[in-house]
Motif scaffolding. Sequence first.
Motif, PDB file in Angstrom:
ATOM      1  N   ALA A   1       0.372  -1.244  -0.260  1.00 25.34           N
ATOM      2  CA  ALA A   1       0.074  -0.110   0.337  1.00 25.34           C
ATOM      3  C   ALA A   1       0.534   1.186   0.065  1.00 25.34           C
ATOM      4  CB  ALA A   1      -0.711   0.065   1.374  1.00 25.34           C
ATOM      5  N   GLN A   2       0.166   2.236  -1.087  1.00 30.21           N
ATOM      6  CA  GLN A   2       0.955   3.667  -0.796  1.00 30.21           C
ATOM      7  C   GLN A   2       0.956   3.569   1.014  1.00 30.21           C
ATOM      8  OE1 GLN A   2      -1.132   6.415  -3.237  1.00 30.21           O
ATOM      9  NE2 GLN A   2      -0.893   4.339  -4.895  1.00 30.21           N
ATOM     10  N   ALA A   3       1.716   4.521   1.597  1.00 27.97           N
ATOM     11  CA  ALA A   3       1.992   5.244   2.720  1.00 27.97           C
ATOM     12  C   ALA A   3       2.269   4.025   3.645  1.00 27.97           C
ATOM     13  CB  ALA A   3       0.721   6.580   2.912  1.00 27.97           C
ATOM     14  N   SER A   4       2.394   2.815   3.657  1.00 27.21           N
ATOM     15  CA  SER A   4       2.620   1.802   4.128  1.00 27.21           C
ATOM     16  C   SER A   4       4.271   1.775   4.700  1.00 27.21           C
ATOM     17  CB  SER A   4       2.661   0.306   3.531  1.00 27.21           C
ATOM     18  OG  SER A   4       3.969   0.059   2.356  1.00 27.21           O
ATOM     19  N   PHE A   5       4.648   1.488   5.444  1.00 20.48           N
ATOM     20  CA  PHE A   5       6.476   1.395   6.506  1.00 20.48           C
ATOM     21  C   PHE A   5       6.349  -0.159   6.487  1.00 20.48           C
ATOM     22  CE2 PHE A   5       9.142   1.780   8.951  1.00 20.48           C
ATOM     23  CZ  PHE A   5      10.184   2.359   8.691  1.00 20.48           C
ATOM     24  N   HIS A   6       7.116  -0.596   6.260  1.00 19.95           N
ATOM     25  CA  HIS A   6       7.838  -1.807   6.595  1.00 19.95           C
ATOM     26  C   HIS A   6       9.668  -1.947   6.899  1.00 19.95           C
ATOM     27  CE1 HIS A   6       3.922  -3.616   5.336  1.00 19.95           C
ATOM     28  NE2 HIS A   6       4.314  -2.976   3.868  1.00 19.95           N
ATOM     29  N   GLY A   7      10.129  -0.950   7.018  1.00 21.41           N
ATOM     30  CA  GLY A   7      11.012  -1.045   7.436  1.00 21.41           C
ATOM     31  C   GLY A   7      12.528  -0.730   6.691  1.00 21.41           C
ATOM     32  N   ARG A   8      13.541  -0.630   6.871  1.00 21.19           N
ATOM     33  CA  ARG A   8      14.588   0.153   6.636  1.00 21.19           C
ATOM     34  C   ARG A   8      15.974  -1.088   5.783  1.00 21.19           C
ATOM     35  NH1 ARG A   8      14.137   6.518   7.277  1.00 21.19           N
ATOM     36  NH2 ARG A   8      13.102   6.079   9.464  1.00 21.19           N
ATOM     37  N   THR A   9      15.373  -1.855   5.466  1.00 17.46           N
ATOM     38  CA  THR A   9      16.526  -2.277   4.693  1.00 17.46           C
ATOM     39  C   THR A   9      16.310  -2.807   3.234  1.00 17.46           C
ATOM     40  OG1 THR A   9      15.123  -4.800   4.987  1.00 17.46           O
ATOM     41  CG2 THR A   9      17.116  -5.074   6.527  1.00 17.46           C
ATOM     42  N   LEU A  10      16.677  -2.955   2.179  1.00 21.94           N
ATOM     43  CA  LEU A  10      16.214  -2.708   0.938  1.00 21.94           C
ATOM     44  C   LEU A  10      15.458  -3.501   0.242  1.00 21.94           C
ATOM     45  CD1 LEU A  10      17.809  -0.585  -1.142  1.00 21.94           C
ATOM     46  CD2 LEU A  10      19.201  -2.609  -2.245  1.00 21.94           C
ATOM     47  N   ALA A  11      14.927  -4.012   0.642  1.00 22.20           N
ATOM     48  CA  ALA A  11      14.043  -5.365   0.558  1.00 22.20           C
ATOM     49  C   ALA A  11      12.562  -4.404   0.928  1.00 22.20           C
ATOM     50  CB  ALA A  11      14.118  -6.394   0.251  1.00 22.20           C
ATOM     51  N   ALA A  12      12.596  -4.649   2.300  1.00 19.60           N
ATOM     52  CA  ALA A  12      11.597  -3.549   3.093  1.00 19.60           C
ATOM     53  C   ALA A  12      11.040  -2.361   3.074  1.00 19.60           C
ATOM     54  CB  ALA A  12      11.928  -4.115   4.795  1.00 19.60           C
ATOM     55  N   VAL A  13      12.138  -1.449   2.460  1.00 21.98           N
ATOM     56  CA  VAL A  13      12.512  -0.228   2.464  1.00 21.98           C
ATOM     57  C   VAL A  13      11.890  -0.175   0.993  1.00 21.98           C
ATOM     58  CG1 VAL A  13      14.368   0.945   1.207  1.00 21.98           C
ATOM     59  CG2 VAL A  13      13.336   2.569   2.682  1.00 21.98           C
ATOM     60  N   THR A  14      11.802  -0.768  -0.062  1.00 21.25           N
ATOM     61  CA  THR A  14      11.232  -0.740  -1.138  1.00 21.25           C
ATOM     62  C   THR A  14      10.192  -1.322  -1.181  1.00 21.25           C
ATOM     63  OG1 THR A  14      13.136  -1.806  -2.332  1.00 21.25           O
ATOM     64  CG2 THR A  14      11.054  -1.648  -3.296  1.00 21.25           C
TER      65      THR A  14
ATOM     66  N   VAL B   1      14.684  -2.431  -5.481  1.00 26.10           N
ATOM     67  CA  VAL B   1      14.353  -3.932  -5.812  1.00 26.10           C
ATOM     68  C   VAL B   1      13.456  -4.221  -6.048  1.00 26.10           C
ATOM     69  CG1 VAL B   1      14.142  -6.481  -4.088  1.00 26.10           C
ATOM     70  CG2 VAL B   1      15.153  -4.418  -3.226  1.00 26.10           C
ATOM     71  N   GLN B   2      13.110  -5.140  -7.290  1.00 26.34           N
ATOM     72  CA  GLN B   2      12.214  -5.229  -8.157  1.00 26.34           C
ATOM     73  C   GLN B   2      11.206  -5.871  -7.439  1.00 26.34           C
ATOM     74  OE1 GLN B   2      13.191  -7.054 -11.722  1.00 26.34           O
ATOM     75  NE2 GLN B   2      14.548  -8.878 -11.123  1.00 26.34           N
ATOM     76  N   GLY B   3       9.809  -5.845  -7.996  1.00 22.08           N
ATOM     77  CA  GLY B   3       8.272  -6.874  -8.339  1.00 22.08           C
ATOM     78  C   GLY B   3       8.080  -6.427  -6.723  1.00 22.08           C
ATOM     79  N   PHE B   4       8.190  -5.275  -6.695  1.00 26.47           N
ATOM     80  CA  PHE B   4       6.923  -4.173  -6.010  1.00 26.47           C
ATOM     81  C   PHE B   4       5.847  -3.499  -6.832  1.00 26.47           C
ATOM     82  CE2 PHE B   4      10.142  -5.294  -2.928  1.00 26.47           C
ATOM     83  CZ  PHE B   4       9.164  -6.099  -1.504  1.00 26.47           C
ATOM     84  N   ARG B   5       4.723  -3.303  -6.374  1.00 30.25           N
ATOM     85  CA  ARG B   5       3.696  -2.213  -7.051  1.00 30.25           C
ATOM     86  C   ARG B   5       2.737  -2.023  -5.573  1.00 30.25           C
ATOM     87  NH1 ARG B   5       6.280  -3.758 -10.196  1.00 30.25           N
ATOM     88  NH2 ARG B   5       6.433  -4.687 -12.603  1.00 30.25           N
ATOM     89  N   TYR B   6       2.561  -0.796  -5.652  1.00 35.55           N
ATOM     90  CA  TYR B   6       1.873  -0.092  -4.733  1.00 35.55           C
ATOM     91  C   TYR B   6       0.236   0.261  -5.593  1.00 35.55           C
ATOM     92  CZ  TYR B   6       6.782   0.569  -4.103  1.00 35.55           C
ATOM     93  OH  TYR B   6       8.527   0.363  -3.898  1.00 35.55           O
ATOM     94  N   PHE B   7      -0.358   0.391  -4.334  1.00 34.05           N
ATOM     95  CA  PHE B   7      -2.281   1.108  -4.628  1.00 34.05           C
ATOM     96  C   PHE B   7      -2.556   1.627  -3.638  1.00 34.05           C
ATOM     97  CE2 PHE B   7      -2.023  -3.507  -2.509  1.00 34.05           C
ATOM     98  CZ  PHE B   7      -3.305  -2.912  -1.389  1.00 34.05           C
ATOM     99  N   PRO B   8      -3.454   2.098  -3.156  1.00 31.61           N
ATOM    100  CA  PRO B   8      -3.537   2.572  -2.139  1.00 31.61           C
ATOM    101  C   PRO B   8      -4.693   2.693  -1.126  1.00 31.61           C
ATOM    102  CG  PRO B   8      -4.701   4.194  -4.165  1.00 31.61           C
ATOM    103  CD  PRO B   8      -4.281   2.435  -4.468  1.00 31.61           C
ATOM    104  N   TYR B   9      -4.422   2.400  -0.068  1.00 31.69           N
ATOM    105  CA  TYR B   9      -4.681   1.987   0.853  1.00 31.69           C
ATOM    106  C   TYR B   9      -6.785   1.709   1.579  1.00 31.69           C
ATOM    107  CZ  TYR B   9      -4.270  -0.559   5.961  1.00 31.69           C
ATOM    108  OH  TYR B   9      -4.909  -0.620   7.376  1.00 31.69           O
ATOM    109  N   ASN B  10      -6.712   0.296   1.553  1.00 35.70           N
ATOM    110  CA  ASN B  10      -7.914   0.447   1.524  1.00 35.70           C
ATOM    111  C   ASN B  10      -9.055   1.059   0.960  1.00 35.70           C
ATOM    112  OD1 ASN B  10      -8.447  -0.209   4.797  1.00 35.70           O
ATOM    113  ND2 ASN B  10      -8.323   1.466   5.427  1.00 35.70           N
ATOM    114  N   ASP B  11      -8.649   1.402  -0.719  1.00 30.64           N
ATOM    115  CA  ASP B  11      -9.144   1.317  -1.882  1.00 30.64           C
ATOM    116  C   ASP B  11      -9.288   0.313  -2.760  1.00 30.64           C
ATOM    117  OD1 ASP B  11      -9.969   1.906  -4.479  1.00 30.64           O
ATOM    118  OD2 ASP B  11      -8.763   3.594  -3.634  1.00 30.64           O
TER     119      ASP B  11
END
Length: 398
Positions: free
Chosen positions: A125-138, A153-163
């Motif tokens: 989700a957009q506005a998320s937070f999952h950590g500071r390592t390279l994959a987690a920050v991606t 890191v490749q392989g992530f896509r984002y969308f608006p939270y709760n949408d």
Amino acid sequence: MDTYARFPISLTRGRGVWVWDSNGKRYLDCVAGIAVCTLGHSDGRLKRALSRQLGKLQHVSNLYRIPEQEELAAAITASSCLDRVFFCNSGAEANEAAIKLARKHGHTVRGIATGDGKAPLILTAQASFHGRTLAAVTATGQPKYHQGFEPMVQGFRYFPYNDTAAFEALLATCEVEGPRVAAVLLEPIQGEGGVHPGNRAFFRRVRELCDAHNILLIFDEVQIGVGRSGQLWGYEQLGVEPDAITLAKGLGGGIPIGALAVKASVDHFRPGEHASTFGGNPFACRAGLTVLAELERRDLLSHVQRMGALLQELLAQLVSRHPTLLEGVRGWGLLQGLVLREEAPSAPDIVKAAMGQGLLLVPAGPRVVRFVPPLVIQPRHLRLAVDRLERALLSRGR
């Protein structure tokens, strides 16, 4: 290294919900190490349990069976919808383990092939937070955390939270040429991103689509897990069961520990595929066992429900008294966010002013002041905290 914009105080001791700085000034702590000190500071039972553990064994390699680790895994699985646990040291490490598990699920279960620029995708989700390592920050859906560390890191896509509509559209786009999505990684409530609670209907629909496509649904419960919402696990607030959850922060009550808990059906790791030198050592697991035992012994889940309702009420009253500065309050249990209007000072400014009043708070973005106090906080402390916050607000809002 200069990685923190630190406040100019040195905290030297604490007891319960109070901490003292090197000058002897006392602060009411509504940060708790950012949702970490579940039982407060210098808790007697935690001190005694850890002292006894140090007298026996603090660390051994995961090459051997560790009884405290097995006991903690059993406590987590017995109280949740999960079956197996991998232990590590932090929330970022737990999310890294989840990302690796998701990729293996994509390859072995969904049959996602690499090559031609393709890889298993993880939707976050957009506005998320999952950590500071390279994959987690991606995985974190906030571009400000990516700047200066590209390529991500490749392989992530984002969308608006709760949408729901946006999620359905993104999933359809990703899957148009065949299986591409390995997992969906979501916080049940966004903390760092502004204290946004998950919508039950949205999460139900995500669960339905993940089931239909055999996609993993992973919940990042690093901040909300272990009782902070008033339920032991954040997913209980949403009425859906994830395939995996990540834990850290409050699990150790101040001792570093992280965990990835999964359903047996998605436990794809085999010996040698993932590991952690310190993860799940006897000392950290004794802390986790003590925290879980104290949550039950003191009936802290019911207490958090009552204190969360009181805190919401007190903050709502504050909003009604200062409608030109404050917009509202949102959250679950003892993770609450006070939303500031654009005309008000910024959240970091309010936090700094509150410190001058003897109150520790933490921002959740530029317009939200976050409350994440120890779960043992009492009504008198909450009333005092809101009173001090009001004085801080008025001192900066003139």
